[in-house]
Design a protein around this motif. Structure first.
Motif, PDB file in Angstrom:
ATOM      1  N   ALA A   1       0.854  -1.190   0.000  1.00 23.30           N
ATOM      2  CA  ALA A   1       0.000   0.000   0.000  1.00 23.30           C
ATOM      3  C   ALA A   1       0.886   1.234   0.000  1.00 23.30           C
ATOM      4  N   ALA A   2       0.340   2.321  -0.502  1.00 19.32           N
ATOM      5  CA  ALA A   2       1.087   3.577  -0.566  1.00 19.32           C
ATOM      6  C   ALA A   2       0.111   4.736  -0.457  1.00 19.32           C
ATOM      7  N   ALA A   3       0.656   5.892  -0.129  1.00 19.87           N
ATOM      8  CA  ALA A   3      -0.154   7.107  -0.006  1.00 19.87           C
ATOM      9  C   ALA A   3       0.666   8.296  -0.474  1.00 19.87           C
ATOM     10  N   VAL A   4      -0.004   9.229  -1.148  1.00 20.81           N
ATOM     11  CA  VAL A   4       0.621  10.457  -1.624  1.00 20.81           C
ATOM     12  C   VAL A   4      -0.240  11.627  -1.173  1.00 20.81           C
ATOM     13  N   TYR A   5       0.394  12.598  -0.530  1.00 16.06           N
ATOM     14  CA  TYR A   5      -0.310  13.819  -0.103  1.00 16.06           C
ATOM     15  C   TYR A   5       0.296  14.996  -0.848  1.00 16.06           C
ATOM     16  N   VAL A   6      -0.551  15.813  -1.465  1.00 15.15           N
ATOM     17  CA  VAL A   6      -0.119  17.008  -2.185  1.00 15.15           C
ATOM     18  C   VAL A   6      -0.699  18.218  -1.463  1.00 15.15           C
ATOM     19  N   GLY A   7       0.158  19.041  -0.890  1.00  8.05           N
ATOM     20  CA  GLY A   7      -0.293  20.211  -0.149  1.00  8.05           C
ATOM     21  C   GLY A   7      -0.685  21.362  -1.061  1.00  8.05           C
ATOM     22  N   GLU A   8      -1.163  22.442  -0.441  1.00  2.00           N
ATOM     23  CA  GLU A   8      -1.600  23.596  -1.222  1.00  2.00           C
ATOM     24  C   GLU A   8      -0.410  24.322  -1.842  1.00  2.00           C
TER      25      GLU A   8
ATOM     26  N   LYS B   1       2.994  28.157  -7.898  1.00  2.00           N
ATOM     27  CA  LYS B   1       3.530  27.261  -8.923  1.00  2.00           C
ATOM     28  C   LYS B   1       3.922  25.892  -8.389  1.00  2.00           C
ATOM     29  N   LEU B   2       4.347  25.812  -7.138  1.00  2.00           N
ATOM     30  CA  LEU B   2       4.844  24.553  -6.589  1.00  2.00           C
ATOM     31  C   LEU B   2       4.000  24.110  -5.410  1.00  2.00           C
ATOM     32  N   ALA B   3       3.893  22.808  -5.250  1.00  4.22           N
ATOM     33  CA  ALA B   3       3.155  22.227  -4.127  1.00  4.22           C
ATOM     34  C   ALA B   3       4.035  21.178  -3.461  1.00  4.22           C
ATOM     35  N   PRO B   4       4.044  21.123  -2.125  1.00  6.94           N
ATOM     36  CA  PRO B   4       4.836  20.095  -1.435  1.00  6.94           C
ATOM     37  C   PRO B   4       4.160  18.735  -1.523  1.00  6.94           C
TER      38      PRO B   4
ATOM     39  N   ASP C   1       5.237  20.432  -9.724  1.00 10.15           N
ATOM     40  CA  ASP C   1       4.660  21.542 -10.470  1.00 10.15           C
ATOM     41  C   ASP C   1       3.141  21.427 -10.413  1.00 10.15           C
ATOM     42  N   LYS C   2       2.463  22.508 -10.013  1.00  9.13           N
ATOM     43  CA  LYS C   2       1.021  22.438  -9.807  1.00  9.13           C
ATOM     44  C   LYS C   2       0.223  22.549 -11.092  1.00  9.13           C
ATOM     45  N   ALA C   3       0.820  23.048 -12.159  1.00  9.11           N
ATOM     46  CA  ALA C   3       0.064  23.280 -13.381  1.00  9.11           C
ATOM     47  C   ALA C   3      -0.432  21.977 -13.982  1.00  9.11           C
ATOM     48  N   ALA C   4      -1.507  22.078 -14.776  1.00 11.52           N
ATOM     49  CA  ALA C   4      -2.057  20.879 -15.411  1.00 11.52           C
ATOM     50  C   ALA C   4      -1.056  20.272 -16.382  1.00 11.52           C
TER      51      ALA C   4
ATOM     52  N   ALA D   1       2.152  19.953 -16.014  1.00  9.38           N
ATOM     53  CA  ALA D   1       3.332  19.943 -15.150  1.00  9.38           C
ATOM     54  C   ALA D   1       4.555  19.446 -15.909  1.00  9.38           C
ATOM     55  N   THR D   2       5.692  20.046 -15.593  1.00  3.27           N
ATOM     56  CA  THR D   2       6.919  19.688 -16.293  1.00  3.27           C
ATOM     57  C   THR D   2       7.896  18.910 -15.425  1.00  3.27           C
ATOM     58  N   PHE D   3       7.769  18.982 -14.102  1.00  5.71           N
ATOM     59  CA  PHE D   3       8.740  18.265 -13.284  1.00  5.71           C
ATOM     60  C   PHE D   3       8.158  17.919 -11.921  1.00  5.71           C
ATOM     61  N   ARG D   4       8.801  16.963 -11.307  1.00  5.57           N
ATOM     62  CA  ARG D   4       8.514  16.557  -9.929  1.00  5.57           C
ATOM     63  C   ARG D   4       9.807  16.016  -9.352  1.00  5.57           C
ATOM     64  N   ALA D   5      10.169  16.421  -8.158  1.00  2.00           N
ATOM     65  CA  ALA D   5      11.421  15.996  -7.534  1.00  2.00           C
ATOM     66  C   ALA D   5      11.167  15.658  -6.072  1.00  2.00           C
TER      67      ALA D   5
END
Length: 444
Positions: free
Chosen positions: A267-274, A278-281, A352-355, A357-361
Motif C-alpha cells: 500500500a502507498a499514499a501520496v499527499y499534495v499540499g496547497e 507554482k509549486l506544491a509540497p 509543479d502544480k500546473a495541469a 506539469a513539467t517536473f517533480r522531484a
C-alpha cells in the motif's frame, strides 16, 4: 321659393362644416409616407393638427412630410402608453434573463483553476482507459520492462467537490538481474543467472478530489494505493546427483530446474499540499511485503574434451601436431532460496502544480528488512532522489504524457554473513502515464 333656397344653402354649409375635419385627416395620410424603419407618426400627430382642421386642404403642400424625420425623437418624451410599445423593440432587454443560465454553478467544476488533469471534464464521470508503460535500467545491472491496462472511473456527482476517482490497473512486468541488454534480447542470458521474472500486478488507486480548494492544483490532495502481484520465474542450477558406491570419490551433481512463484502485497499514499502559486509540497509513503526467490551465488565450472586443435607443423617431418581442446561451462551451484522482506519507503518533495506539469522531484529513503534467515541480505538501505521530467505530451484533450525518471541512489547492504557493501547507482526510466504520479503502489 326663396325660403326653400335659403334652407338648401344652410344644409350644404352644415354638411361642409361637418366633413372638413374628416377631409383634413384623410388628406394628411398620403402626404406623410412612413419610412420602413421609423415609428408611425399617426398616433402622435393628430392632437397638433386638429386645431388647423379648416386649413387641412393645404396640407399636401405644407411641411408635413418634413415632420416624419423628426418623429424618431418622439420616444424621448413618449406619450402615455408609448413605453409599452417601445420595450419589445429593444432586443437586449428581452434576452437579459439568459445571462444567469450561462454562468450557472452546476458547470463550474468542469474547469477548475489549474485542475484540468483531475477535473470531471477529464473523466466525465465516465470510464477513462489507462495504458501505462515503462522501461527501467540501472547501472547496477537490473532491468525492467512493464506494460499495463486499466480503467479510471469517477464516483460522486460532478458538482461534488469531494468526489473520488478510482482506478484499477493490471500490469505485465518482466525483470532481469543481468542487464537491460539481456532483457530486450541484445545479448544472450548467462547460464549462471536466473531467467527473467514475469509478473502480473494488480493495483487500485483512490484519489480524493478537491475542485474548490484554495490551493487546487493539477493533482488531488490525497491518493491511496493498494495492490498485489504474483510472478513466475524459472531457475536452472546444479543440485545433488546420484550417490556413488565408493564414498571416497567426490560427490556428483546433476542439472535441476525450479519454477518459483514470487508474490507481494503493499500500500502507498501520496499527499499534495496547497503550496504556492507554482509549486506544491508532496509527502509519499509506502509499505510492502515481498516473498521472493533468490538464486544461489555459488557456481561450478567444469570442462569437457572437445577435440584437438592444430598446434603447428614440424619443420623436419612436415607433420602436423595437435593439442587437446576442452569446452568449459559454468553453472549455478545450489537451489534458490526463498526469503521474506518488509520494505518501507518515505519521500518528501515538490511538484509543479500546473495541469501541464513539467517536473517533480523528491528526496527520501527506502529500507528493506529480512524476515527470515534465508534472505541474502539482512538490511538494505537506499538513499535516493527521484526526479521526473516531462519529455512529451499527447494531443490536446487527452491525459497522457511521456516522462523520464532519473534516480541517483546511495545503497548500503548488510549481508547475512556480516559484511557491509556500499555502492552508488543511477536508475533511468522512460515512462508513459497519465500524470506525474504512477497508477500502481510500487512506484513513488
Amino acid at each position: 321659393m326663396r325660403g326653400a333656397l335659403l334652407l338648401q344653402r344652410a344644409a350644404a354649409l352644415l354638411s361642409l362644416t361637418l366633413a372638413a375635419p374628416a377631409l383634413a385627416q384623410g388628406a394628411g395620410q398620403p402626404s406623410a409616407p412612413v419610412p420602413p424603419g421609423a415609428a408611425p407618426p399617426a398616433p402622435v400627430r393628430p392632437a397638433a393638427s386638429a386645431p388647423g382642421a379648416p386649413t387641412a386642404a393645404s396640407a399636401p403642400t405644407a411641411p408635413v412630410p418634413s415632420a416624419a424625420p423628426s418623429t424618431p425623437a418622439a420616444p424621448a418624451t413618449p406619450a402615455p402608453g408609448a413605453g409599452v410599445a417601445v420595450a419589445p423593440a429593444q432586443p437586449g432587454r428581452a434576452i437579459a434573463p439568459v445571462a444567469p443560465a450561462a454562468s450557472g454553478a452546476p458547470i463550474a467544476p468542469l474547469a477548475p483553476a489549474g485542475g484540468a488533469a483531475i477535473a470531471p471534464a477529464a473523466t466525465g464521470r465516465e470510464p477513462v482507459y489507462i495504458v501505462p508503460v515503462g522501461i527501467t535500467g540501472s547501472s547496477g545491472g537490473a532491468a525492467l520492462a512493464r506494460v499495463g491496462f486499466g480503467v479510471l472511473a469517477g464516483f460522486g456527482e460532478v458538482t461534488d467537490p469531494t468526489a473520488w476517482d478510482v482506478s484499477a490497473v493490471i500490469e505485465a512486468e518482466v525483470a532481469a538481474e543481468d542487464g537491460l541488454a539481456t532483457l530486450i534480447g541484445f545479448s544472450a542470458t548467462d547460464d549462471a543467472a536466473q531467467t527473467p521474472t514475469g509478473t502480473l500486478r494488480l493495483s487500485a488507486s483512490f484519489a480524493r478530489l478537491d475542485f474548490e480548494g484554495e490551493g487546487s492544483s493539477a493533482y488531488p490532495p490525497l491518493i491511496l494505493y493498494v495492490g498485489g502481484a504474483v510472478g513466475r520465474t524459472r531457475f536452472s542450477y546444479l543440485g545433488p546427483g546420484p550417490e556413488r558406491r565408493d564414498q571416497s570419490l567426490p560427490p556428483t551433481y546433476a542439472p535441476r530446474e525450479l519454477t518459483a512463484v514470487p508474490w507481494s502485497v503493499g500500500a502507498a499514499a501520496v499527499y499534495v499540499g496547497e503550496g504556492g502559486k507554482k509549486l506544491a509540497p508532496t509527502l509519499e509513503g509506502q509499505i510492502k511485503f515481498d516473498s521472493r526467490w533468490t538464486a544461489s551465488t555459488d557456481t561450478l565450472e567444469w570442462c569437457e574434451p572437445a577435440g584437438d586443435v592444430v598446434h603447428g607443423v614440424d619443420p623436419v617431418t612436415q607433420s602436423t601436431s595437435f593439442v587437446p581442446a576442452t569446452r568449459c561451462r559454468k553453472e549455478v551451484l545450489g537451489a534458490p532460496v526463498q526469503s521474506q522482506e518488509l520494505t518501507i519507503a518515505a519521500h518528501a518533495g515538490l511538484v509543479d502544480k500546473a495541469a501541464n506539469a513539467t517536473f517533480r522531484a523528491a528526496l527520501g529513503a527506502k529500507v528493506a528488512v529480512a524476515l527470515n534467515d534465508e534472505a541474502p541480505a539482512d538490511v538494505r538501505l537506499s538513499l535516493r532522489a527521484p526526479v521526473h521530467v516531462t519529455l512529451a505530451r499527447a494531443p490536446a484533450g487527452t491525459e497522457y504524457r511521456g516522462l523520464i525518471r532519473l534516480m541517483p541512489a546511495l545503497n548500503v547492504i548488510r549481508s547475512s554473513t556480516g559484511g557491509t557493501d556500499v555502492s552508488g547507482t543511477l536508475e533511468i526510466a522512460f515512462l508513459g502515464q497519465r500524470a506525474m504520479f504512477a497508477d500502481n503502489y510500487t512506484d513513488l
